[in-house]
Design a protein around this motif. Structure first.
Motif, PDB file in Angstrom:
ATOM      1  N   GLY A 173       0.810  -1.204   0.000  1.00  0.00           N
ATOM      2  CA  GLY A 173       0.000   0.000   0.000  1.00  0.00           C
ATOM      3  C   GLY A 173       0.847   1.258   0.000  1.00  0.00           C
ATOM      4  O   GLY A 173       2.066   1.215  -0.230  1.00  0.00           O
ATOM      5  N   SER A 174       0.217   2.398   0.275  1.00  0.00           N
ATOM      6  CA  SER A 174       0.894   3.688   0.159  1.00  0.00           C
ATOM      7  C   SER A 174       2.006   3.850   1.185  1.00  0.00           C
ATOM      8  O   SER A 174       1.988   3.235   2.253  1.00  0.00           O
ATOM      9  CB  SER A 174      -0.122   4.818   0.324  1.00  0.00           C
ATOM     10  N   GLY A 175       2.973   4.693   0.827  1.00  0.00           N
ATOM     11  CA  GLY A 175       4.129   4.906   1.683  1.00  0.00           C
ATOM     12  C   GLY A 175       5.239   3.950   1.321  1.00  0.00           C
ATOM     13  O   GLY A 175       5.010   2.883   0.749  1.00  0.00           O
ATOM     14  N   SER A 176       6.464   4.331   1.638  1.00  0.00           N
ATOM     15  CA  SER A 176       7.619   3.477   1.331  1.00  0.00           C
ATOM     16  C   SER A 176       7.638   2.297   2.294  1.00  0.00           C
ATOM     17  O   SER A 176       7.755   2.479   3.511  1.00  0.00           O
ATOM     18  CB  SER A 176       8.907   4.293   1.454  1.00  0.00           C
ATOM     19  N   GLN A 177       7.556   1.088   1.747  1.00  0.00           N
ATOM     20  CA  GLN A 177       7.453  -0.100   2.586  1.00  0.00           C
ATOM     21  C   GLN A 177       8.448  -1.168   2.155  1.00  0.00           C
ATOM     22  O   GLN A 177       8.818  -1.255   0.988  1.00  0.00           O
ATOM     23  CB  GLN A 177       6.035  -0.659   2.507  1.00  0.00           C
ATOM     24  N   SER A 223       1.720   6.302  -8.198  1.00  0.00           N
ATOM     25  CA  SER A 223       1.230   4.938  -8.381  1.00  0.00           C
ATOM     26  C   SER A 223       1.647   4.377  -9.733  1.00  0.00           C
ATOM     27  O   SER A 223       1.893   3.170  -9.872  1.00  0.00           O
ATOM     28  CB  SER A 223      -0.302   4.898  -8.250  1.00  0.00           C
ATOM     29  N   ALA A 224       1.727   5.237 -10.744  1.00  0.00           N
ATOM     30  CA  ALA A 224       2.138   4.788 -12.080  1.00  0.00           C
ATOM     31  C   ALA A 224       3.583   4.294 -12.057  1.00  0.00           C
ATOM     32  O   ALA A 224       3.919   3.300 -12.725  1.00  0.00           O
ATOM     33  CB  ALA A 224       1.990   5.930 -13.087  1.00  0.00           C
ATOM     34  N   ASP A 225       4.442   4.965 -11.299  1.00  0.00           N
ATOM     35  CA  ASP A 225       5.836   4.525 -11.180  1.00  0.00           C
ATOM     36  C   ASP A 225       5.929   3.196 -10.445  1.00  0.00           C
ATOM     37  O   ASP A 225       6.691   2.303 -10.833  1.00  0.00           O
ATOM     38  CB  ASP A 225       6.661   5.589 -10.438  1.00  0.00           C
ATOM     39  N   PHE A 226       5.137   3.058  -9.382  1.00  0.00           N
ATOM     40  CA  PHE A 226       5.145   1.804  -8.630  1.00  0.00           C
ATOM     41  C   PHE A 226       4.561   0.659  -9.459  1.00  0.00           C
ATOM     42  O   PHE A 226       4.936  -0.504  -9.270  1.00  0.00           O
ATOM     43  CB  PHE A 226       4.391   1.973  -7.317  1.00  0.00           C
ATOM     44  N   ALA A 227       3.658   0.982 -10.378  1.00  0.00           N
ATOM     45  CA  ALA A 227       3.127  -0.038 -11.288  1.00  0.00           C
ATOM     46  C   ALA A 227       4.232  -0.544 -12.211  1.00  0.00           C
ATOM     47  O   ALA A 227       4.274  -1.741 -12.541  1.00  0.00           O
ATOM     48  CB  ALA A 227       1.968   0.527 -12.100  1.00  0.00           C
ATOM     49  N   GLU A 228       5.125   0.329 -12.631  1.00  0.00           N
ATOM     50  CA  GLU A 228       6.258  -0.095 -13.461  1.00  0.00           C
ATOM     51  C   GLU A 228       7.175  -1.031 -12.683  1.00  0.00           C
ATOM     52  O   GLU A 228       7.684  -2.018 -13.234  1.00  0.00           O
ATOM     53  CB  GLU A 228       7.039   1.124 -13.946  1.00  0.00           C
ATOM     54  N   ASP A 229       7.386  -0.743 -11.394  1.00  0.00           N
ATOM     55  CA  ASP A 229       8.211  -1.630 -10.569  1.00  0.00           C
ATOM     56  C   ASP A 229       7.554  -2.997 -10.432  1.00  0.00           C
ATOM     57  O   ASP A 229       8.231  -4.038 -10.467  1.00  0.00           O
ATOM     58  CB  ASP A 229       8.439  -1.008  -9.189  1.00  0.00           C
ATOM     59  N   ALA A 230       6.243  -3.003 -10.273  1.00  0.00           N
ATOM     60  CA  ALA A 230       5.515  -4.273 -10.179  1.00  0.00           C
ATOM     61  C   ALA A 230       5.613  -5.051 -11.483  1.00  0.00           C
ATOM     62  O   ALA A 230       5.738  -6.290 -11.479  1.00  0.00           O
ATOM     63  CB  ALA A 230       4.051  -4.007  -9.822  1.00  0.00           C
ATOM     64  N   VAL A 250      -1.312 -10.914  -9.508  1.00  0.00           N
ATOM     65  CA  VAL A 250      -0.925  -9.777  -8.672  1.00  0.00           C
ATOM     66  C   VAL A 250      -1.859  -9.702  -7.478  1.00  0.00           C
ATOM     67  O   VAL A 250      -3.084  -9.685  -7.629  1.00  0.00           O
ATOM     68  CB  VAL A 250      -1.009  -8.444  -9.454  1.00  0.00           C
ATOM     69  N   ILE A 251      -1.273  -9.670  -6.286  1.00  0.00           N
ATOM     70  CA  ILE A 251      -2.031  -9.415  -5.070  1.00  0.00           C
ATOM     71  C   ILE A 251      -1.600  -8.054  -4.552  1.00  0.00           C
ATOM     72  O   ILE A 251      -0.433  -7.837  -4.232  1.00  0.00           O
ATOM     73  CB  ILE A 251      -1.778 -10.497  -3.996  1.00  0.00           C
ATOM     74  N   GLY A 252      -2.533  -7.122  -4.489  1.00  0.00           N
ATOM     75  CA  GLY A 252      -2.217  -5.774  -4.047  1.00  0.00           C
ATOM     76  C   GLY A 252      -3.026  -5.373  -2.837  1.00  0.00           C
ATOM     77  O   GLY A 252      -4.239  -5.586  -2.787  1.00  0.00           O
ATOM     78  N   HIS A 253      -2.343  -4.796  -1.849  1.00  0.00           N
ATOM     79  CA  HIS A 253      -3.029  -4.326  -0.647  1.00  0.00           C
ATOM     80  C   HIS A 253      -3.186  -2.814  -0.695  1.00  0.00           C
ATOM     81  O   HIS A 253      -2.231  -2.095  -0.965  1.00  0.00           O
ATOM     82  CB  HIS A 253      -2.247  -4.719   0.609  1.00  0.00           C
ATOM     83  N   SER A 254      -4.402  -2.327  -0.444  1.00  0.00           N
ATOM     84  CA  SER A 254      -4.689  -0.894  -0.413  1.00  0.00           C
ATOM     85  C   SER A 254      -4.313  -0.259  -1.752  1.00  0.00           C
ATOM     86  O   SER A 254      -4.857  -0.663  -2.782  1.00  0.00           O
ATOM     87  CB  SER A 254      -3.952  -0.249   0.766  1.00  0.00           C
ATOM     88  N   SER A 275      -7.483  -8.107  -4.929  1.00  0.00           N
ATOM     89  CA  SER A 275      -7.489  -6.761  -4.341  1.00  0.00           C
ATOM     90  C   SER A 275      -7.807  -6.881  -2.861  1.00  0.00           C
ATOM     91  O   SER A 275      -8.905  -7.272  -2.471  1.00  0.00           O
ATOM     92  CB  SER A 275      -8.535  -5.880  -5.034  1.00  0.00           C
ATOM     93  N   LEU A 276      -6.821  -6.557  -2.020  1.00  0.00           N
ATOM     94  CA  LEU A 276      -6.995  -6.602  -0.571  1.00  0.00           C
ATOM     95  C   LEU A 276      -7.221  -5.172  -0.065  1.00  0.00           C
ATOM     96  O   LEU A 276      -6.279  -4.382   0.010  1.00  0.00           O
ATOM     97  CB  LEU A 276      -5.761  -7.213   0.096  1.00  0.00           C
ATOM     98  N   ALA A 277      -8.452  -4.854   0.248  1.00  0.00           N
ATOM     99  CA  ALA A 277      -8.808  -3.504   0.698  1.00  0.00           C
ATOM    100  C   ALA A 277      -8.347  -2.455  -0.306  1.00  0.00           C
ATOM    101  O   ALA A 277      -7.916  -1.370   0.064  1.00  0.00           O
ATOM    102  CB  ALA A 277      -8.196  -3.218   2.073  1.00  0.00           C
ATOM    103  N   GLY A 278      -8.443  -2.796  -1.578  1.00  0.00           N
ATOM    104  CA  GLY A 278      -8.053  -1.874  -2.633  1.00  0.00           C
ATOM    105  C   GLY A 278      -9.170  -0.907  -2.973  1.00  0.00           C
ATOM    106  O   GLY A 278     -10.357  -1.197  -2.763  1.00  0.00           O
ATOM    107  N   PRO A 279      -8.831   0.262  -3.514  1.00  0.00           N
ATOM    108  CA  PRO A 279      -9.848   1.248  -3.873  1.00  0.00           C
ATOM    109  C   PRO A 279     -10.678   0.814  -5.073  1.00  0.00           C
ATOM    110  O   PRO A 279     -10.155   0.263  -6.034  1.00  0.00           O
ATOM    111  CB  PRO A 279      -9.032   2.507  -4.190  1.00  0.00           C
TER     112      PRO A 279
END
Length: 476
Positions: A173-177, A223-230, A250-254, A275-279
Motif C-alpha cells: 500500500g501507500s508509503g515506502s514499505q 502509483s504509475a511509477d510503482f506499477a512499473e516496478d511491479a 498480482v495481489i495488491g493491498h490498499s 485486491s486486498l482492501a483496494g480502492p
C-alpha cells in the motif's frame, strides 16, 4: 506510513545521586497519540562506567529499533531529552520509580508522552510471524527496474516439489514499505507469502524503490511509477523455470490494489488479481471518506468535523487541478492561511496548522497525492479481462468496504468481466485483523497479523480448496 526517525543527543550527566541513576536507568515505554494513530515509543537508558547516560530509542510500531540517543539530562526528578536535528525535545517529571509524566514537542507541535518503566526489555508478541526452517525454498533476489536504471530486491519463496508453479507478486500500500509490508510490528506480506507458498503458490515480495536493499528514488514517485516496478517483478518471475508464466497474478493491498488494476489494464498476461482492501472509487472519495469516518469514530465535535471537511475538500480540489507541486502547494498554503484567519484563529494556531500541513503536503509527497486524488479505477475496468478477487474488512476505516467492493464488482461486470468474486469479512480492519473499532491506533495492539480465514480464502481462490488432512501443497 512514514517512519518516526528521531535522533536524540546525549550530554554529560550532571552530578547526581546514585539512587537517582538507578531510578532512571532501564526500559521506559510510552504511547504517542498522533491523530488516529498511537505509536509506542521506548527509551532504553543505561549508565556507563563513567556515570554517563547512554541510550537508544525504539519505535516498535514503525519497526524502528536501536536508534542511538544523544544528550539526556536528569536531575531533581526531571528528565530532558533534546532532539536538535528534528527540532524536538522530551521533557518529563518522574512521578515515582516506575512512571514519568511528560511531553514530546516536535516541529512546533506538542504531544503528551507518559512513560512506564518495564520490568524487562519491550517485545511485541506476533504469533503468526513465520520462523525458519520453512518447508519451501526461500531465495533472496534482485531484478532490474523496468527502465533498467536501478535494481529492486526481494524474497522469492518457491514450493518444494515439481513445478512449474502458479505464482504471484505482492504489491504494498501507500508509503515506502519493505518487502514484508512491515507496519506496527506486523509483517503481513511475510505471513501471506508463507501461507501461499505452503499452499503450492510461488510468491515474490520486494522492497519498494528506495527502501531496504532496493535502489531507486521514491521522491516524487506516483502509483504509475510503482506499477512499473511491479511489472518488472512480473517479468522477473516469467523468466524463472520454476514458475508457470501463464499463471502469474498480482495481489495488491490498499494502493497495491489500484496498481494491480493498472497493470491488468495494460498487460493481458496477468493471470489473476486479488485486491486486498483496494480502492474501487476515485482517490478523492477515498480520502474524504477516510477522514470523515475516522473523525466520527474518534468522536470529533460535529462543528470541527464540518470545518475540517470544508478545508480538506478544497485541498483535494487543488490537488486534482494542479499537478505541479510548486503551484499546488502555494495555492494550498494560501487557502489554508486565509481560511483560518477568516475563522478568527490567532497566528500561533495558524502556525501550528501550517506546520502540520507541511509535514503531509510538501514537494516530495505532492506528486503522489495529486496522482492518487485524480486516480479512478473505473478508467481501468473496461480493459481488465482476468479473474478478480476483491476482499475487504467490514471495519476498514481507510477504504470503506461496501462502497469500494461494490464499485469493483459493478464496474468490472458492467465492463464485461463476469469473473469477479467479492467478500467483506465481518469484524476485520484494513489489515484484515479482528478488530474492535477498526481504527489505526488498534493495529499495533492486536497480536494477530492477518485473519486465517482471509489467508485460506485467497489460496483456495487461486488454487482450489485443500483436501481435509492433506499436507501442504508443493511438498515432496
Amino acid at each position: 506510513m512514514k517512519k518516526l526517525i528521531t535522533i536524540l543527543f546525549l550530554a554529560l550527566l550532571v552530578p547526581c545521586l546514585k539512587a537517582q541513576q538507578a531510578e532512571i536507568s532501564g526500559c521506559w515505554l510510552g504511547k504517542l497519540s498522533v491523530g488516529a494513530v498511537d505509536l509506542r515509543i521506548v527509551f532504553n537508558i543505561l549508565i556507563d562506567d563513567d556515570g554517563i547516560y547512554k541510550a537508544t530509542m525504539d519505535s516498535p510500531d514503525q519497526s524502528v529499533k536501536d536508534i542511538p540517543m544523544g544528550d539526556v539530562r536528569f536531575s531533581d526528578d526531571s528528565l530532558v531529552i533534546i532532539a536538535p536535528l528534528l527540532s524536538g525535545d522530551y521533557k518529563g517529571k518522574m512521578v515515582n520509580d516506575t512512571s514519568i509524566e511528560g511531553t514530546w514537542t516536535q516541529s512546533g507541535l506538542s504531544y503528551e508522552l507518559n512513560l512506564i518503566k518495564q520490568a524487562g526489555g519491550f517485545k511485541m508478541n506476533r504469533p503468526q510471524e513465520p520462523v525458519a526452517p520453512f518447508p519451501y525454498i526461500e531465495e533472496h533476489v534482485k531484478f532490474p527496474s523496468l527502465n533498467g536504471e536501478f535494481n529492486l530486491a526481494g524474497t522469492l519463496t518457491i514450493p518444494e516439489g515439481n513445478g512449474p508453479f502458479p505464482a504471484t507478486i505482492l504489491v504494498s500500500g501507500s508509503g515506502s514499505q519493505n518487502r514484508d509490508e512491515e507496519i506496527f510490528g506486523h509483517k503481513p506480506f511475510k505471513v501471506l507469502a508463507d501461507h501461499l507458498t505452503r499452499s503450492g503458490i510461488a510468491v515474490l515480495r520486494y522492497d519498494d524503490r528506495g527502501v531496504g536493499e532496493s535502489g531507486g528514488n521514491p521522491v516524487s514517485a506516483t502509483s504509475a511509477d510503482f506499477a512499473e516496478d511491479a511489472r518488472a517483478a512480473i517479468q522477473f518471475l516469467s523468466d524463472r523455470a520454476e514458475i508457470n508464466e501463464e499463471r502469474i497474478g498480482v495481489i495488491g493491498h490498499s494502493e497495491g490494489g489500484l496498481i494491480a488494476f493498472i497493470l491488468a489494464s495494460q498487460y493481458d498476461d496477468i493471470a489473476f488479481i486479488v485486491s486486498l482492501a483496494g480502492p474501487g472509487v476515485n482517490g478523492k472519495t477515498i480520502l474524504k471518506d477516510q477522514t470523515e469516518y475516522i473523525s466520527r469514530l474518534n468522536k470529533m465535535p460535529e462543528e470541527v468535523l464540518q470545518q475540517t471537511m470544508r478545508v480538506n475538500d478544497t485541498i483535494y480540489s487543488i490537488l486534482e487541478k494542479y499537478g505541479d507541486p510548486e503551484t499546488g502547494i502555494e495555492k494550498i498554503n494560501s487557502f489554508v492561511t486565509d481560511f483560518y484567519r477568516q475563522e478568527g484563529e490567532g497566528e500561533e494556531v495558524i502556525e501550528q496548522v501550517m506546520n502540520n500541513l507541511s509535514s503531509t503536503i510538501n514537494p516530495s509527497s505532492y506528486p503522489w497525492l495529486s496522482y492518487f486524488t485524480r486516480s479512478d479505477p473505473a478508467e481501468y475496468y473496461p480493459d481488465i479481462k482476468c479473474p478478480v478477487l476483491a476482499l475487504n474488512g467490514e471495519k476498514d476505516c481507510q477504504v470503506m468496504a461496501e462502497k469500494n467492493v461494490s464499485a469493483i464488482v459493478n464496474g468490472l461486470k458492467n465492463s464485461g468481466n463476469q469473473n469477479v468474486t467479492a467478500k467483506v469479512f465481518p469484524g476485520l480492519n484494513h489489515l484484515f485483523q479482528h478488530a474492535d473499532t477498526g481504527l489505526p491506533n488498534e493495529y499495533g495492539e492486536i497480536e494477530d497479523t492477518m485473519s486465517p480465514e482471509v489467508l485460506e480464502t485467497i489460496s483456495e481462490w487461486i488454487i482450489g480448496p485443500r483436501e481435509p488432512g492433506a499436507p501442504d501443497r508443493g511438498k515432496k
